[in-house]
Scaffold this active site. Structure first.
Site, PDB file in Angstrom:
ATOM      1  N   HIS A  16     -40.538 -88.674  74.630  1.00 31.16           N
ATOM      2  CA  HIS A  16     -41.781 -89.138  74.252  1.00 31.16           C
ATOM      3  C   HIS A  16     -42.024 -89.989  73.051  1.00 31.16           C
ATOM      4  CE1 HIS A  16     -41.512 -85.320  72.357  1.00 31.16           C
ATOM      5  NE2 HIS A  16     -42.391 -85.595  71.580  1.00 31.16           N
ATOM      6  N   HIS A  35     -44.902 -91.220  70.123  1.00 31.19           N
ATOM      7  CA  HIS A  35     -46.246 -91.052  69.531  1.00 31.19           C
ATOM      8  C   HIS A  35     -47.016 -92.564  69.117  1.00 31.19           C
ATOM      9  CE1 HIS A  35     -45.162 -86.899  68.366  1.00 31.19           C
ATOM     10  NE2 HIS A  35     -43.848 -87.075  68.501  1.00 31.19           N
TER      11      HIS A  35
HETATM   12  P1  5GP Z   1     -42.274 -84.048  68.698  1.00 34.55           P
HETATM   13  O1  5GP Z   1     -42.295 -83.065  67.592  1.00 34.55           O
HETATM   14  O2  5GP Z   1     -41.424 -83.577  69.888  1.00 34.55           O
HETATM   15  O3  5GP Z   1     -42.015 -85.542  68.622  1.00 34.55           O
HETATM   16  O4  5GP Z   1     -43.860 -84.188  69.514  1.00 34.55           O
HETATM   17  C1  5GP Z   1     -44.231 -83.143  70.240  1.00 34.55           C
HETATM   18  C2  5GP Z   1     -45.978 -83.559  70.352  1.00 34.55           C
HETATM   19  O5  5GP Z   1     -46.471 -82.692  71.202  1.00 34.55           O
HETATM   20  C3  5GP Z   1     -46.405 -82.845  68.930  1.00 34.55           C
HETATM   21  O6  5GP Z   1     -47.134 -84.058  68.210  1.00 34.55           O
HETATM   22  C4  5GP Z   1     -47.431 -81.753  69.227  1.00 34.55           C
HETATM   23  O7  5GP Z   1     -48.426 -81.860  68.573  1.00 34.55           O
HETATM   24  C5  5GP Z   1     -47.535 -82.268  70.581  1.00 34.55           C
HETATM   25  N1  5GP Z   1     -47.844 -80.887  71.493  1.00 34.55           N
HETATM   26  C6  5GP Z   1     -47.297 -79.561  71.461  1.00 34.55           C
HETATM   27  N2  5GP Z   1     -47.755 -78.981  72.542  1.00 34.55           N
HETATM   28  C7  5GP Z   1     -48.742 -79.738  73.262  1.00 34.55           C
HETATM   29  C8  5GP Z   1     -49.725 -79.629  74.288  1.00 34.55           C
HETATM   30  O8  5GP Z   1     -49.575 -78.473  74.994  1.00 34.55           O
HETATM   31  N3  5GP Z   1     -50.415 -80.529  74.820  1.00 34.55           N
HETATM   32  C9  5GP Z   1     -50.728 -81.722  74.046  1.00 34.55           C
HETATM   33  N4  5GP Z   1     -51.411 -82.732  74.493  1.00 34.55           N
HETATM   34  N5  5GP Z   1     -49.769 -82.103  73.019  1.00 34.55           N
HETATM   35  C10 5GP Z   1     -48.814 -80.980  72.586  1.00 34.55           C
END
Ligand code: 5GP
Length: 146
Positions: free
Chosen positions: A107, A109
């Site tokens: 993903h 951001h």
């Molecule tokens: P990463 O840390 O893997 O780069 O980003 C994962 C993102 O997913 C984090 O920014 C976190 O806040 C978001 N996230 C985690 N669980 C959920 C969820 O259930 N729904 C949504 N919309 N975002 C989530």
């Protein structure tokens, strides 16, 4: 699960894609889905994910999928800037736990930034549902008018 590993079909973004978990959807096309981060680092923090790929990270993602993701990121960044008028925007992507990754479905951001406002900690602090609903409505309406 970190930089190397198997795709877990029970990860939260896979559940969202299957309709087994809710999300505040902002945009979707045949290749990507975009929705609000519920633990936002700033107002308007949006996540863009591929729909069909089982890539966990940048090492695994198919170049055509990455290209579709980045096109959507650019489109949505323009929408967010038009609607929310931030002073800057961070585009981020993390690979492996040590780099900050917590969800193992690739993903991007999109994190709007304002002068004098520090971004919140990554993945901490759940936003109020009402605030997310209002933001979703604004961004969806802005896309509708685009
Ligand atoms: P990463 O840390 O893997 O780069 O980003 C994962 C993102 O997913 C984090 O920014 C976190 O806040 C978001 N996230 C985690 N669980 C959920 C969820 O259930 N729904 C949504 N919309 N975002 C989530």
């Amino acid at each position: 699960m970190s930089l190397h590993g198997q795709y877990d079909p029970q990860n939260i973004f896979a559940l969202i894609l299957r309709g087994d978990a809710p999300c505040y959807k902002i945009y979707e096309d045949d290749q990507v889905l975009a929705f609000l981060d519920i633990f936002p680092q700033s107002t308007g923090h949006v996540l863009v994910i591929p729909k069909a790929s089982r890539a966990r990270n940048i090492l695994e993602v198919e170049p055509t999928v990455l290209s579709a993701m980045m096109s959507a990121v650019q489109y949505l960044t323009r929408i967010i800037v038009d609607e929310l008028q931030p002073d800057g925007v961070q585009i981020a992507q993390f690979n492996g736990a040590v780099a900050g990754q917590t969800v193992y479905h690739i993903h991007m951001h999109i994190i709007p930034r304002w002068e004098g406002l520090h971004a919140g900690e990554h993945g901490r602090g759940k936003a109020e549902a009402e605030e997310l609903r209002a933001l979703q409505a604004r961004l969806v309406e802005r896309i509708r008018k685009a």
